[in-house]
Design an enzyme around this catalytic site. Structure first.
Site, PDB file in Angstrom:
ATOM      1  N   ASP A 159      53.090  62.336 -10.541  1.00 43.64           N
ATOM      2  CA  ASP A 159      53.604  61.585 -10.859  1.00 43.64           C
ATOM      3  C   ASP A 159      54.027  60.174 -11.890  1.00 43.64           C
ATOM      4  OD1 ASP A 159      53.802  62.380  -8.149  1.00 43.64           O
ATOM      5  OD2 ASP A 159      53.969  61.380  -7.703  1.00 43.64           O
ATOM      6  N   GLU A 388      41.834  60.869  -2.568  1.00 45.52           N
ATOM      7  CA  GLU A 388      43.123  61.676  -2.901  1.00 45.52           C
ATOM      8  C   GLU A 388      42.466  62.199  -4.656  1.00 45.52           C
ATOM      9  OE1 GLU A 388      45.980  58.507  -3.420  1.00 45.52           O
ATOM     10  OE2 GLU A 388      48.086  60.428  -4.106  1.00 45.52           O
TER      11      GLU A 388
HETATM   12  C1  GLC Z   1      51.883  61.485  -5.080  1.00 44.39           C
HETATM   13  C2  GLC Z   1      51.265  62.729  -5.867  1.00 44.39           C
HETATM   14  C3  GLC Z   1      51.961  64.360  -5.748  1.00 44.39           C
HETATM   15  C4  GLC Z   1      51.591  64.715  -3.690  1.00 44.39           C
HETATM   16  C5  GLC Z   1      51.818  62.853  -3.533  1.00 44.39           C
HETATM   17  C6  GLC Z   1      51.037  64.371  -1.819  1.00 44.39           C
HETATM   18  O1  GLC Z   1      53.517  61.789  -4.736  1.00 44.39           O
HETATM   19  O2  GLC Z   1      51.242  62.019  -7.287  1.00 44.39           O
HETATM   20  O3  GLC Z   1      51.470  65.254  -6.697  1.00 44.39           O
HETATM   21  O4  GLC Z   1      52.815  65.672  -3.321  1.00 44.39           O
HETATM   22  O5  GLC Z   1      51.471  62.210  -3.771  1.00 44.39           O
HETATM   23  O6  GLC Z   1      49.554  63.525  -1.798  1.00 44.39           O
END
Ligand code: GLC
Length: 425
Positions: A159, A388
């Site tokens: 992102d 994460e």
């Molecule tokens: C964030 C990450 C994305 C992922 C999401 C849920 O937005 O950048 O890649 O899918 O989190 O984990």
């Protein structure tokens, strides 16, 4: 460790889909689901298939598979269904995410104990996944270059990468309705995107919504069109895997069309190669120029079945990054001024990315480096749990905790590669 990882999956299981983590991400995310299914497959095959079935049950008529499915209401997330306003019965977002489902389905199928179930579920998914791949080349490659563009940074899955910074400057902020971010109440604001970036994210959503989410119009109407090598590598790999699966399931048309998409993509990847950086780079399609930002997107390219010489070059490049951080693979080159070891996608390590890079390297015979990447991944887990993402120098766990796809990758790595240099703790 495997048992703890399974527990994370179970805790985030909502019956027919999993949430990435409680609080921060309370819905179903596209590529999270596909990759998490790989973890489930080791201890509950029907549940693994259900995860992917649910994702495709919310595929749009035009073939797109949305990046978020809002199965239930949760006021703790922004932007929620009202902001996207896609008009679906079960609300979804209006953009997509890296199409890794084709790869995941083939892998789960190949390893399945229950072959009858696997054949039945894979056969049903085959045309749907194929329709998604065709949607990409129809709607995101209108000039038939062989590669597809993302039209919103969130589509990349990376992102907040440095890759988007320059192109993002062309996205205006005027007319953005006032909003209340929620991500910063679940995670450290210093690690998250800035408010200025957030306004541009929302501007794009408002723009696409204003066009009625008509995918025939969105690509050309977007001031942000970026060809990401990592994203395209995932698409190419999924097309190639779907071709193999279709062959096996007696679907020669899907097999031939998938193979053709993969082959054109592989050839077109050459246009993203940077000899100076020794890796692939993003292309800013709006201005027709490569973006000189050495991120992990260009290394993730190794996931595609590229010519061995290119994968060998990527292996050298990744090896050189190892001299500047303790844990592979950082999401941005640690020697650049933009590198930030804690901020979202601007330096930290993600296990899903490591898994895909290691898998691609292995397929190309780069076994030693693949082993190093997996060993680093497991060291991170042992030190810091199922976070994460992680600081590539200190292993500090960041973002959400008890993260589904992190746990799934651990199960994958341990179940399929135990003995590859790292025994379970
Ligand atoms: C964030 C990450 C994305 C992922 C999401 C849920 O937005 O950048 O890649 O899918 O989190 O984990």
């Amino acid at each position: 460790m495997i048992e703890t990882a399974r527990q994370v999956l179970r805790n985030n299981d909502r019956g027919f889909y999993t949430v990435p983590t409680k609080g921060l991400y309370p819905f179903q995310w596209n590529w999270d689901s596909a990759l998490s299914a790989l973890g489930f497959a080791h201890f509950d095959e029907p549940r693994a298939w259900t995860e992917i079935d649910t994702l495709f049950a919310h595929q749009w008529d035009d073939g797109m598979v949305p990046h978020i499915i809002f199965h239930q209401r949760d006021e703790g997330y922004y932007p929620g269904p009202d902001v996207w306003d896609t008009g679906r019965e079960v609300p979804t977002s209006g953009i997509t995410q890296p199409p890794v489902a084709g790869f995941a389905v083939r892998r789960i199928f190949d390893r399945a104990q229950d072959k009858t179930l696997a054949a039945e579920r894979a056969r049903a998914l085959l045309p749907r996944i194929h329709a998604w791949h065709q949607w990409f080349f129809r709607c995101r490659d209108p000039q038939h270059s062989g590669l597809v563009a993302i039209i919103h940074p969130w589509e990349s899955g990376r992102d907040n990468s440095v890759d988007w910074d320059d192109a993002f400057q062309r996205v205006p902020t005027d007319g953005v309705l006032p909003f209340n971010r929620r991500d910063t109440s679940h995670a450290d604001p210093a690690h998250r995107p800035t408010d200025e970036q957030y306004k541009r994210y929302i501007w794009l959503v408002q723009r696409f919504r204003g066009l009625g989410w008509d995918n025939a119009a969105l690509h050309d109407a977007s001031p942000f069109q970026v060809v990401d090598p990592g994203f395209n590598a995932i698409l190419i790999r999924s097309c190639a895997d779907l071709a193999a699966l279709a062959e096996e399931l007696g679907e020669p048309r899907i097999a031939a069309e998938s193979r053709a998409m993969a082959e054109r993509g592989i050839a077109a990847m050459e246009t993203l190669w940077s000899a100076a950086r020794g890796q692939y780079l993003c292309l800013d399609r709006s201005i027709g120029r490569l973006i000189d930002s050495p991120s992990v997107g260009g290394l993730l390219a190794a996931f595609a079945p590229l010519p061995p010489g290119r994968v060998a070059a990527l292996a050298r490049r990744i090896g050189s990054l190892a001299e500047h951080c303790r844990y592979l693979v950082p999401s941005h080159d640690p020697t650049t001024p933009e590198f930030d070891s804690l901020r979202y996608w601007r330096g930290p390590v993600w296990l899903v990315v490591n898994y895909m890079i290691a898998d691609g390297l292995e397929q190309a015979g780069q076994v030693e480096l693949a082993g190093r990447i997996k060993a680093d991944s497991l060291r991170l887990i042992r030190q810091s749990g199922f976070a994460e993402y992680y600081d590539p120098n200190t292993a500090e766990p960041c973002g959400g905790g008890q993260f589904t796809w992190t746990a799934a990758m651990v199960i994958e790595m341990l179940e399929t590669h135990a003995g590859a240099g790292d025994a379970p703790a």
